[in-house]
Write a protein that holds these residues in place. Structure first.
Motif, PDB file in Angstrom:
ATOM      1  N   PRO A  55     -36.192 -70.816 -44.071  1.00 22.99           N
ATOM      2  CA  PRO A  55     -35.497 -71.918 -43.399  1.00 22.99           C
ATOM      3  C   PRO A  55     -34.549 -71.396 -42.316  1.00 22.99           C
ATOM      4  CG  PRO A  55     -34.432 -71.458 -45.484  1.00 22.99           C
ATOM      5  CD  PRO A  55     -35.657 -70.580 -45.437  1.00 22.99           C
ATOM      6  N   SER A  56     -34.192 -72.268 -41.406  1.00 30.67           N
ATOM      7  CA  SER A  56     -33.268 -71.883 -40.337  1.00 30.67           C
ATOM      8  C   SER A  56     -31.887 -71.590 -40.915  1.00 30.67           C
ATOM      9  CB  SER A  56     -33.171 -73.008 -39.301  1.00 30.67           C
ATOM     10  OG  SER A  56     -34.411 -73.226 -38.680  1.00 30.67           O
ATOM     11  N   ASP A  57     -31.275 -70.537 -40.428  1.00 32.16           N
ATOM     12  CA  ASP A  57     -29.948 -70.135 -40.873  1.00 32.16           C
ATOM     13  C   ASP A  57     -28.924 -71.180 -40.432  1.00 32.16           C
ATOM     14  OD1 ASP A  57     -28.233 -67.511 -41.701  1.00 32.16           O
ATOM     15  OD2 ASP A  57     -27.281 -68.572 -40.027  1.00 32.16           O
ATOM     16  N   VAL A  58     -27.960 -71.485 -41.308  1.00 31.44           N
ATOM     17  CA  VAL A  58     -27.000 -72.543 -41.006  1.00 31.44           C
ATOM     18  C   VAL A  58     -26.106 -72.183 -39.814  1.00 31.44           C
ATOM     19  CG1 VAL A  58     -25.217 -71.754 -42.633  1.00 31.44           C
ATOM     20  CG2 VAL A  58     -25.397 -74.187 -42.048  1.00 31.44           C
ATOM     21  N   GLN A  59     -25.806 -70.906 -39.633  1.00 29.97           N
ATOM     22  CA  GLN A  59     -25.018 -70.506 -38.465  1.00 29.97           C
ATOM     23  C   GLN A  59     -25.807 -70.718 -37.176  1.00 29.97           C
ATOM     24  OE1 GLN A  59     -24.176 -66.517 -40.221  1.00 29.97           O
ATOM     25  NE2 GLN A  59     -22.126 -66.925 -39.477  1.00 29.97           N
ATOM     26  N   THR A  60     -27.095 -70.411 -37.216  1.00 35.29           N
ATOM     27  CA  THR A  60     -27.955 -70.709 -36.072  1.00 35.29           C
ATOM     28  C   THR A  60     -27.936 -72.198 -35.777  1.00 35.29           C
ATOM     29  OG1 THR A  60     -29.435 -68.860 -36.588  1.00 35.29           O
ATOM     30  CG2 THR A  60     -30.329 -70.623 -35.206  1.00 35.29           C
ATOM     31  N   CYS A  61     -28.072 -73.001 -36.818  1.00 39.38           N
ATOM     32  CA  CYS A  61     -28.103 -74.452 -36.653  1.00 39.38           C
ATOM     33  C   CYS A  61     -26.815 -74.978 -36.028  1.00 39.38           C
ATOM     34  CB  CYS A  61     -28.332 -75.118 -38.007  1.00 39.38           C
ATOM     35  SG  CYS A  61     -29.969 -74.840 -38.713  1.00 39.38           S
ATOM     36  N   ALA A  62     -25.677 -74.475 -36.492  1.00 43.89           N
ATOM     37  CA  ALA A  62     -24.398 -74.934 -35.950  1.00 43.89           C
ATOM     38  C   ALA A  62     -24.270 -74.583 -34.471  1.00 43.89           C
ATOM     39  CB  ALA A  62     -23.251 -74.324 -36.745  1.00 43.89           C
ATOM     40  N   LEU A  63     -24.762 -73.416 -34.090  1.00 45.54           N
ATOM     41  CA  LEU A  63     -24.743 -73.038 -32.684  1.00 45.54           C
ATOM     42  C   LEU A  63     -25.648 -73.962 -31.866  1.00 45.54           C
ATOM     43  CD1 LEU A  63     -23.944 -71.099 -30.392  1.00 45.54           C
ATOM     44  CD2 LEU A  63     -25.862 -69.646 -31.071  1.00 45.54           C
ATOM     45  N   LEU A  64     -26.803 -74.300 -32.417  1.00 45.98           N
ATOM     46  CA  LEU A  64     -27.721 -75.201 -31.714  1.00 45.98           C
ATOM     47  C   LEU A  64     -27.058 -76.551 -31.439  1.00 45.98           C
ATOM     48  CD1 LEU A  64     -31.053 -74.505 -33.631  1.00 45.98           C
ATOM     49  CD2 LEU A  64     -30.514 -73.826 -31.284  1.00 45.98           C
ATOM     50  N   ARG A  65     -26.363 -77.088 -32.424  1.00 45.89           N
ATOM     51  CA  ARG A  65     -25.691 -78.375 -32.216  1.00 45.89           C
ATOM     52  C   ARG A  65     -24.658 -78.294 -31.102  1.00 45.89           C
ATOM     53  NH1 ARG A  65     -22.497 -81.147 -37.136  1.00 45.89           N
ATOM     54  NH2 ARG A  65     -21.232 -79.248 -36.920  1.00 45.89           N
ATOM     55  N   THR A  66     -23.881 -77.228 -31.102  1.00 46.52           N
ATOM     56  CA  THR A  66     -22.855 -77.063 -30.073  1.00 46.52           C
ATOM     57  C   THR A  66     -23.472 -76.973 -28.689  1.00 46.52           C
ATOM     58  OG1 THR A  66     -21.440 -75.907 -31.671  1.00 46.52           O
ATOM     59  CG2 THR A  66     -20.929 -75.619 -29.334  1.00 46.52           C
ATOM     60  N   LEU A  67     -24.533 -76.187 -28.564  1.00 42.80           N
ATOM     61  CA  LEU A  67     -25.190 -76.034 -27.264  1.00 42.80           C
ATOM     62  C   LEU A  67     -25.918 -77.317 -26.849  1.00 42.80           C
ATOM     63  CD1 LEU A  67     -26.602 -72.413 -27.630  1.00 42.80           C
ATOM     64  CD2 LEU A  67     -24.585 -73.143 -26.346  1.00 42.80           C
ATOM     65  N   ALA A  68     -26.466 -78.036 -27.830  1.00 43.98           N
ATOM     66  CA  ALA A  68     -27.161 -79.289 -27.518  1.00 43.98           C
ATOM     67  C   ALA A  68     -26.218 -80.296 -26.881  1.00 43.98           C
ATOM     68  CB  ALA A  68     -27.782 -79.872 -28.787  1.00 43.98           C
ATOM     69  N   ALA A  69     -24.958 -80.273 -27.280  1.00 42.79           N
ATOM     70  CA  ALA A  69     -23.989 -81.213 -26.722  1.00 42.79           C
ATOM     71  C   ALA A  69     -23.733 -80.972 -25.239  1.00 42.79           C
ATOM     72  CB  ALA A  69     -22.681 -81.126 -27.503  1.00 42.79           C
ATOM     73  N   SER A  70     -24.128 -79.807 -24.733  1.00 45.39           N
ATOM     74  CA  SER A  70     -23.934 -79.510 -23.307  1.00 45.39           C
ATOM     75  C   SER A  70     -24.997 -80.170 -22.434  1.00 45.39           C
ATOM     76  CB  SER A  70     -23.949 -77.995 -23.073  1.00 45.39           C
ATOM     77  OG  SER A  70     -25.260 -77.465 -23.219  1.00 45.39           O
ATOM     78  N   LYS A  71     -26.024 -80.755 -23.063  1.00 43.09           N
ATOM     79  CA  LYS A  71     -27.106 -81.430 -22.326  1.00 43.09           C
ATOM     80  C   LYS A  71     -27.218 -82.873 -22.843  1.00 43.09           C
ATOM     81  CE  LYS A  71     -28.455 -77.445 -20.467  1.00 43.09           C
ATOM     82  NZ  LYS A  71     -28.331 -77.154 -19.021  1.00 43.09           N
ATOM     83  N   PRO A  72     -26.208 -83.717 -22.589  1.00 38.13           N
ATOM     84  CA  PRO A  72     -26.136 -85.030 -23.247  1.00 38.13           C
ATOM     85  C   PRO A  72     -27.305 -85.958 -22.973  1.00 38.13           C
ATOM     86  CG  PRO A  72     -24.522 -84.852 -21.475  1.00 38.13           C
ATOM     87  CD  PRO A  72     -25.056 -83.470 -21.696  1.00 38.13           C
ATOM     88  N   GLY A  73     -27.933 -85.841 -21.833  1.00 37.27           N
ATOM     89  CA  GLY A  73     -29.092 -86.682 -21.528  1.00 37.27           C
ATOM     90  C   GLY A  73     -30.354 -85.870 -21.362  1.00 37.27           C
ATOM     91  N   GLY A  74     -30.369 -84.697 -21.946  1.00 36.99           N
ATOM     92  CA  GLY A  74     -31.421 -83.731 -21.674  1.00 36.99           C
ATOM     93  C   GLY A  74     -32.712 -83.967 -22.424  1.00 36.99           C
ATOM     94  N   ALA A  75     -33.751 -83.265 -21.970  1.00 38.12           N
ATOM     95  CA  ALA A  75     -35.050 -83.222 -22.637  1.00 38.12           C
ATOM     96  C   ALA A  75     -35.117 -81.926 -23.440  1.00 38.12           C
ATOM     97  CB  ALA A  75     -36.181 -83.273 -21.616  1.00 38.12           C
ATOM     98  N   PHE A  76     -35.316 -82.037 -24.758  1.00 39.66           N
ATOM     99  CA  PHE A  76     -35.270 -80.907 -25.669  1.00 39.66           C
ATOM    100  C   PHE A  76     -36.661 -80.627 -26.232  1.00 39.66           C
ATOM    101  CE2 PHE A  76     -30.991 -82.271 -25.385  1.00 39.66           C
ATOM    102  CZ  PHE A  76     -30.149 -81.278 -25.851  1.00 39.66           C
ATOM    103  N   LEU A  77     -36.927 -79.344 -26.493  1.00 36.08           N
ATOM    104  CA  LEU A  77     -38.171 -78.917 -27.127  1.00 36.08           C
ATOM    105  C   LEU A  77     -37.844 -77.925 -28.227  1.00 36.08           C
ATOM    106  CD1 LEU A  77     -41.307 -78.637 -27.275  1.00 36.08           C
ATOM    107  CD2 LEU A  77     -41.108 -76.834 -25.531  1.00 36.08           C
TER     108      LEU A  77
END
Length: 213
Positions: free
Chosen positions: A49-71
């Protein structure tokens, strides 16, 4: 040279002088569905499974693209997917695919009602080959495709200023023989690209973040 030699190793100590900051602390709330997904994933016997620290970083970085297209390449059971959705804006969109129906069913059960998310059952090579004309602001790679396979094709989907994120770049207990050399070669390949700014982070399982130039 070993792959972990490319990452600066901070001392394995807790730092209390900066408001209780530690290397591993995740103090902010987890996504609502995360723990239920984690329990089902464990019952299924999935061991990567994905590491929880990796996941938390992903959420933080995702917030930098509020209307973005994600893959997301490699949904798994949706653990990282839940964190991505938690950081994404209301008008963002996420395409996530995996070839494992049992794992994808967990993600669909807990996250499938989110209108921003498209979950796809597909082989990585098939999906990338069929969707090369699409473009994204944020690409998270948690499978071989987009990392060790079809790297040029996946980076070709990344828009200027877009984020490219890969994990599991520090040696892992489940790495097969010869994989460390493969990871080393991949890191060198990323750093040699003229179209990508790259930073390596000794965080979680080893993170590389690239930004399309």
């Amino acid at each position: 040279m070993q792959a972990d030699a490319y990452f600066h190793k901070a001392a394995n100590v807790e730092i209390s002088i900066f408001g209780g900051m530690t290397h591993t602390e995740i103090a902010q709330p987890f996504p609502p569905a995360y723990h239920a997904i984690a329990e089902e994933t464990e019952r299924l016997g999935f061991t990567m499974p994905s590491d929880v620290q990796t996941c938390a970083l992903l959420r933080t970085l995702a917030a930098s693209k509020p209307g973005g297209a994600f893959l997301e390449l490699g949904t798994g059971s949706g653990l990282a997917t839940a964190w991505l959705l938690d950081g994404m804006g209301a008008h963002a969109s996420l395409v996530s695919f995996d070839h494992d129906e049992a794992l994808l069913a967990i993600a669909r059960n807990y996250l499938g009602g989110d209108h921003r998310l498209s979950l796809v059952l597909a082989d990585g090579a098939d999906w990338v080959s069929a969707n090369k004309e699409q473009s994204f602001d944020f690409i998270f790679v948690d499978t071989w495709h987009g990392k060790y396979l079809l790297l040029d094709e996946v980076l070709g989907m990344l828009r200027p200023g877009g984020l490219y994120i890969v994990d599991d770049m520090l040696p892992q207990p489940n790495w097969p023989e010869g994989h460390q050399e493969k990871a080393h070669a991949f890191i060198q390949q990323l750093e040699s690209r003229a179209d990508l700014w790259v930073i390596k982070q000794h965080w979680a399982t080893g993170i590389i973040i690239g930004v399309k130039r």
